[in-house]
Scaffold this active site. Structure first.
Site, PDB file in Angstrom:
ATOM      1  N   TYR A 145      -7.786   2.222  -0.941  1.00  0.00           N
ATOM      2  CA  TYR A 145      -8.542   1.212  -0.199  1.00  0.00           C
ATOM      3  C   TYR A 145      -9.499   1.872   0.800  1.00  0.00           C
ATOM      4  CZ  TYR A 145      -9.057  -2.306   3.560  1.00  0.00           C
ATOM      5  OH  TYR A 145      -9.538  -3.152   4.544  1.00  0.00           O
ATOM      6  N   ASP A 230       2.632   0.720   1.882  1.00  0.00           N
ATOM      7  CA  ASP A 230       1.891  -0.509   2.168  1.00  0.00           C
ATOM      8  C   ASP A 230       2.133  -1.466   1.006  1.00  0.00           C
ATOM      9  OD1 ASP A 230      -0.046  -2.515   2.419  1.00  0.00           O
ATOM     10  OD2 ASP A 230      -1.485  -1.181   3.384  1.00  0.00           O
ATOM     11  N   ILE A 232       1.506  -4.904   0.842  1.00  0.00           N
ATOM     12  CA  ILE A 232       0.944  -6.218   1.174  1.00  0.00           C
ATOM     13  C   ILE A 232       0.641  -7.078  -0.051  1.00  0.00           C
ATOM     14  CG2 ILE A 232      -0.037  -5.392   3.339  1.00  0.00           C
ATOM     15  CD1 ILE A 232      -2.798  -5.544   2.024  1.00  0.00           C
ATOM     16  N   LYS A 272      -2.432 -11.539   1.852  1.00  0.00           N
ATOM     17  CA  LYS A 272      -2.717 -11.591   0.416  1.00  0.00           C
ATOM     18  C   LYS A 272      -1.802 -12.578  -0.309  1.00  0.00           C
ATOM     19  CE  LYS A 272      -5.500  -8.223   1.383  1.00  0.00           C
ATOM     20  NZ  LYS A 272      -6.952  -8.461   1.523  1.00  0.00           N
TER      21      LYS A 272
END
Length: 467
Positions: A145, A230, A232, A272
């Site tokens: 990202y 991470d 998410i 998300k």
């Protein structure tokens, strides 16, 4: 005389990435079905707007949560006063139950090991502040990202060393890639403090396999460093294989009583999975008491409002709602992803096989003039400015291979996605015919006629339309 700080006057924020520049192009000329039908369609934004009606239905049926009342009595004064930065206990309890449910209740979470933050951005930065000092490094698998260059580095002064993954094995993490990145870090005199992964992966849209997680766990145990996972996108899995959290992987390896248990840290957010990025609701989960204590103190710089916590504690505590939402959301994500893949395939473009997330990792290498990042940039500029689609080039995700792009599918209507697919097909056809005029070569009335034909074709395999 120097009037501003080095931070204010430097350009180290990372905003000059093609990822962010594409957004700027979109904002100058945003698509609107009626008011600006030749504008740029935003396909660079990983937002989930597909199940808003399910959330809105719950809100309409639960006016007390929205009206800040409990059993008919106002809780306004209770929420308006200063709140301890540990967060509302009811919300933390509901949140740990929700994240356990997403993981099939195969792993349990303790609300006392959770720190609330204003989104996953704050959670990631806070963890880096807790785990590393300026000049130290984290290894991060590519592609990753683009916001990590801002979130992990800008204020912490911590370095990112890429772990180079390749299309030859669908960008899977390998033991040799981990070792190579670690050697490269030490050659640059960087002390490695940990590995940060995104699982499910952004931008790949894939979940990490047990083998990948085992390689990672063995590596960090050998090096005596941390893992930040991470997670998410853990509630966006719409296809097999299922999601395996780092917490479950460590438990399955019977490592709970070893010191690695205190070096596993999870980041999560409702941005998300519930489509609520504007609510700014993230969290850190860790078994390390010192990390939790420090992160809790740091969270005072970015607290979540008590009103937001109260509303969402009621929502997440409704098990019937969370089950219905998760089931419906997965179904809609799968359908929408299949629309994108089908539309791109019609244009002769393939995607990496994916099972999660709000985007696809799209292979456009065959459309490059030559195999260089300069050619990727030229193709990207044409797609944004001539075709009118803001897609994100692989170079902004630190991909080593030119020609990969991330394309988002959940932040727009079905009709808008169809328009985007028509534009990309026309563009590819124009390249194949030696004519790069793009979608703007037709009159608007011709476009509408062409669009309606393709809408019928692209929607045929989907059955019912999105509500």
């Amino acid at each position: 005389v120097k009037m501003l700080s080095m931070k204010a006057s430097s350009d180290s924020h990372g905003q000059d990435s093609f990822y962010f520049l594409g957004w700027q192009e979109y904002e100058k000329n945003p698509y609107h079905q009626v008011h600006n039908p030749t504008g740029i369609i935003q396909m660079g934004l990983a937002e989930n707007q597909l199940s808003f009606d399910v959330v809105e239905s719950w809100l309409a049926s639960n006016p007390e949560a929205m009206g800040l009342t409990r059993n008919g009595r106002s809780v306004f004064r209770e929420l308006a006063l200063f709140q301890d930065y540990h967060g509302l206990p009811d919300f933390k309890n509901a949140l740990v139950e929700f994240i356990a449910k997403i993981r099939g209740n195969k792993v349990k979470f303790d609300p006392n090991k959770l720190v609330l933050t204003a989104g996953a951005t704050a959670a990631n930065e806070t963890l880096i502040f807790c785990l590393a000092d300026p000049g130290e490094a984290f290894l991060v698998p590519t592609p990753y990202y683009p916001g990590f260059d801002r979130d992990l580095k800008w204020r912490t002064k911590v370095e990112i060393v890429p772990i180079h993954c390749s299309s030859s094995n669908d960008f899977k993490l390998t033991a040799s890639a981990l070792e190579e990145a670690n050697i490269r870090a030490h050659k640059h005199n960087l002390k490695v403090k940990g590995v940060l992964i995104t699982n499910p992966n952004n931008p790949l849209g894939t979940t990490m396999s047990r083998d990948e997680l085992t390689h990672l766990i063995n590596f960090v145990m050998d090096k005596n460093i941390h893992i930040v996972s991470d997670e998410i996108y853990s509630g966006t899995i719409y296809d097999s294989p299922s999601f395996l959290s780092i917490a479950q992987a460590v438990e399955d390896m019977k490592l709970e009583d070893t010191n690695i248990w205190n070096r596993i840290h999870i980041v999560y957010s409702l941005s998300k999975d519930l489509g609520l990025p504007g609510f700014r609701l993230g969290m850190i989960y860790s078994n390390n008491e010192t990390v939790i204590a420090a992160a809790t103190k740091m969270s005072s710089f970015g607290l979540i409002s008590s009103q937001t916590q109260y509303l969402l504690s009621n929502m997440l505590a409704d098990k019937k709602f969370t089950s219905r939402y998760t089931r419906e959301n997965h179904k809609r994500l799968k359908k929408r992803k299949e629309m994108l893949v089908s539309g791109l395939k019609t244009a002769g473009i393939e995607c990496l096989r994916s099972n999660a997330g709000l985007f696809c990792w799209v292979d456009m290498r065959h459309l490059l003039a030559c195999n260089t990042f300069e050619a990727e940039k030229e193709l990207w500029l044409k797609v944004v400015r001539e075709v009118g689609l803001n897609v994100s080039p692989g170079s902004s995700f630190h991909c080593l291979e030119p020609g990969w792009f991330r394309i988002c599918f959940a932040n727009m209507s079905e009709e808008t996605l169809n328009v985007a697919m028509i534009r990309i097909k026309r563009f590819v056809d124009s390249i194949n015919n030696g004519n790069c005029r793009g979608h703007q070569g037709r009159s608007y009335s011709d476009q509408r006629s062409f669009i309606m034909k393709w809408v019928l074709k692209l929607s045929a395999h989907n059955g019912e339309r999105d509500p």
